[in-house]
Design a protein around this motif. Sequence first.
Motif, PDB file in Angstrom:
ATOM      1  N   PHE A 265       0.868  -1.177   0.000  1.00  0.00           N
ATOM      2  CA  PHE A 265       0.000   0.000   0.000  1.00  0.00           C
ATOM      3  C   PHE A 265       0.905   1.227   0.000  1.00  0.00           C
ATOM      4  O   PHE A 265       1.765   1.367   0.878  1.00  0.00           O
ATOM      5  CB  PHE A 265      -0.902   0.021   1.235  1.00  0.00           C
ATOM      6  N   VAL A 266       0.710   2.111  -0.972  1.00  0.00           N
ATOM      7  CA  VAL A 266       1.574   3.291  -1.129  1.00  0.00           C
ATOM      8  C   VAL A 266       0.749   4.540  -0.849  1.00  0.00           C
ATOM      9  O   VAL A 266      -0.238   4.821  -1.535  1.00  0.00           O
ATOM     10  CB  VAL A 266       2.186   3.363  -2.538  1.00  0.00           C
ATOM     11  N   LEU A 267       1.194   5.283   0.166  1.00  0.00           N
ATOM     12  CA  LEU A 267       0.492   6.499   0.588  1.00  0.00           C
ATOM     13  C   LEU A 267       1.389   7.709   0.381  1.00  0.00           C
ATOM     14  O   LEU A 267       2.540   7.717   0.819  1.00  0.00           O
ATOM     15  CB  LEU A 267       0.103   6.389   2.066  1.00  0.00           C
ATOM     16  N   ARG A 268       0.845   8.734  -0.274  1.00  0.00           N
ATOM     17  CA  ARG A 268       1.571   9.981  -0.457  1.00  0.00           C
ATOM     18  C   ARG A 268       0.766  11.131   0.124  1.00  0.00           C
ATOM     19  O   ARG A 268      -0.382  10.964   0.550  1.00  0.00           O
ATOM     20  CB  ARG A 268       1.857  10.214  -1.939  1.00  0.00           C
ATOM     21  N   ASN A 269       1.386  12.310   0.120  1.00  0.00           N
ATOM     22  CA  ASN A 269       0.741  13.491   0.689  1.00  0.00           C
ATOM     23  C   ASN A 269      -0.518  13.881  -0.082  1.00  0.00           C
ATOM     24  O   ASN A 269      -1.487  14.361   0.499  1.00  0.00           O
ATOM     25  CB  ASN A 269       1.737  14.658   0.702  1.00  0.00           C
ATOM     26  N   VAL A 270      -0.506  13.667  -1.386  1.00  0.00           N
ATOM     27  CA  VAL A 270      -1.675  13.968  -2.221  1.00  0.00           C
ATOM     28  C   VAL A 270      -1.983  12.755  -3.091  1.00  0.00           C
ATOM     29  O   VAL A 270      -1.111  11.936  -3.373  1.00  0.00           O
ATOM     30  CB  VAL A 270      -1.438  15.207  -3.117  1.00  0.00           C
ATOM     31  N   GLY A 271      -3.226  12.661  -3.510  1.00  0.00           N
ATOM     32  CA  GLY A 271      -3.620  11.570  -4.382  1.00  0.00           C
ATOM     33  C   GLY A 271      -4.098  10.356  -3.599  1.00  0.00           C
ATOM     34  O   GLY A 271      -3.897  10.256  -2.377  1.00  0.00           O
ATOM     35  N   PRO A 272      -4.734   9.412  -4.274  1.00  0.00           N
ATOM     36  CA  PRO A 272      -5.275   8.228  -3.607  1.00  0.00           C
ATOM     37  C   PRO A 272      -4.188   7.249  -3.187  1.00  0.00           C
ATOM     38  O   PRO A 272      -3.073   7.259  -3.719  1.00  0.00           O
ATOM     39  CB  PRO A 272      -6.182   7.613  -4.680  1.00  0.00           C
ATOM     40  N   VAL A 273      -4.531   6.407  -2.239  1.00  0.00           N
ATOM     41  CA  VAL A 273      -3.653   5.305  -1.845  1.00  0.00           C
ATOM     42  C   VAL A 273      -3.592   4.316  -3.007  1.00  0.00           C
ATOM     43  O   VAL A 273      -4.610   3.996  -3.625  1.00  0.00           O
ATOM     44  CB  VAL A 273      -4.178   4.597  -0.585  1.00  0.00           C
TER      45      VAL A 273
END
Length: 333
Positions: free
Chosen positions: A315-323
């Motif tokens: 699972f890749v989480l960033r400051n903006v945008g969907p997971v």
Amino acid sequence: RRALLLSEKNNGRDHPFTAKSAGQLGEILLLKGDPEQALVLFRQALEANERSFGKKNPSVAALLGQIAAVFIDQGKYEMALPLLEQAHSIYTKVYGVAHIRTLNYAHGLGMLQAYRGQSEVALKLMIDAQSAFDLEIAGIFAVASEGQRLKFAREQSNAYFAVLSLIHQRFPQNERAVQSGLDLVLARKGVVFDAQARQNELLLKSSDADLAALMGELKKDRAWLAKMLQSKPDGMSYEAYQERLTGLREAIAAKEVEASSRSALVAQHIGLKRVSSVEIGQLLKPDEALVEFVRIEDYDWTKARWSGHHRYLAFVLRNVGPVRLVDLGDARK
């Protein structure tokens, strides 16, 4: 079979002992590959318990669940559904919506809906059940021994991995589903590995005698809740049992609020149990990412069984945008 015949002769067909013997024999016949005869015995036990205890008793719910499980194994999902719904309704009324036994049946309903192709309904049932599971697990893990925690984690792991498998196979591009999957991973990771350690750290570091005493009371309440969740005390009515569970949960919540108001460290500890991917994402810088790896066993939803094959997901989480959910492939490679 002899024990059943003796009980029928000595106690009568509707006696609870006879019903118990019928249910046990049904389980044996099921293991021996005779589901039809097992169903006959489960129904006999069900009818006896309904006459002895009424239709809203947990023993009735358990037998409804056993009959439903036979139908599920036979692929008769439409026959299983009303039985499982009835069993879940009984457990909800007797134990409450958040009790582990009730949640097990809620998860089972979700699995059944997935077999029926009702993926959206299934996912909601399973995610809601897992989220509630993790709240109960947090309290148990805070007071349990290492061995008890590992045992409980193993017992609940199949339900957890089934949710992730459903998301991976049927909702890999669904933003809300993938985010819910990450939230489950974060919650389970924090609960399993950190709950007891964090509480012990808080007790050791506290120089406030009143706060230490309050944390001690909180630990006792959690221990009582963990014990009560395992089984209802003999002689206690189901109404009193549910009231006792509710009272303990409310007492724990009140003590957590009070302790949090006294200590930023405690407040941080309580907050960690409820951390979400949204909150973590807000803390990440534009050039940063959180990657959570998880190893799951693939579930074969068409055959209603585990495949025996494992894979890694990220699972890749960033400051903006969907997971993002990334399939890293077979765990054997």
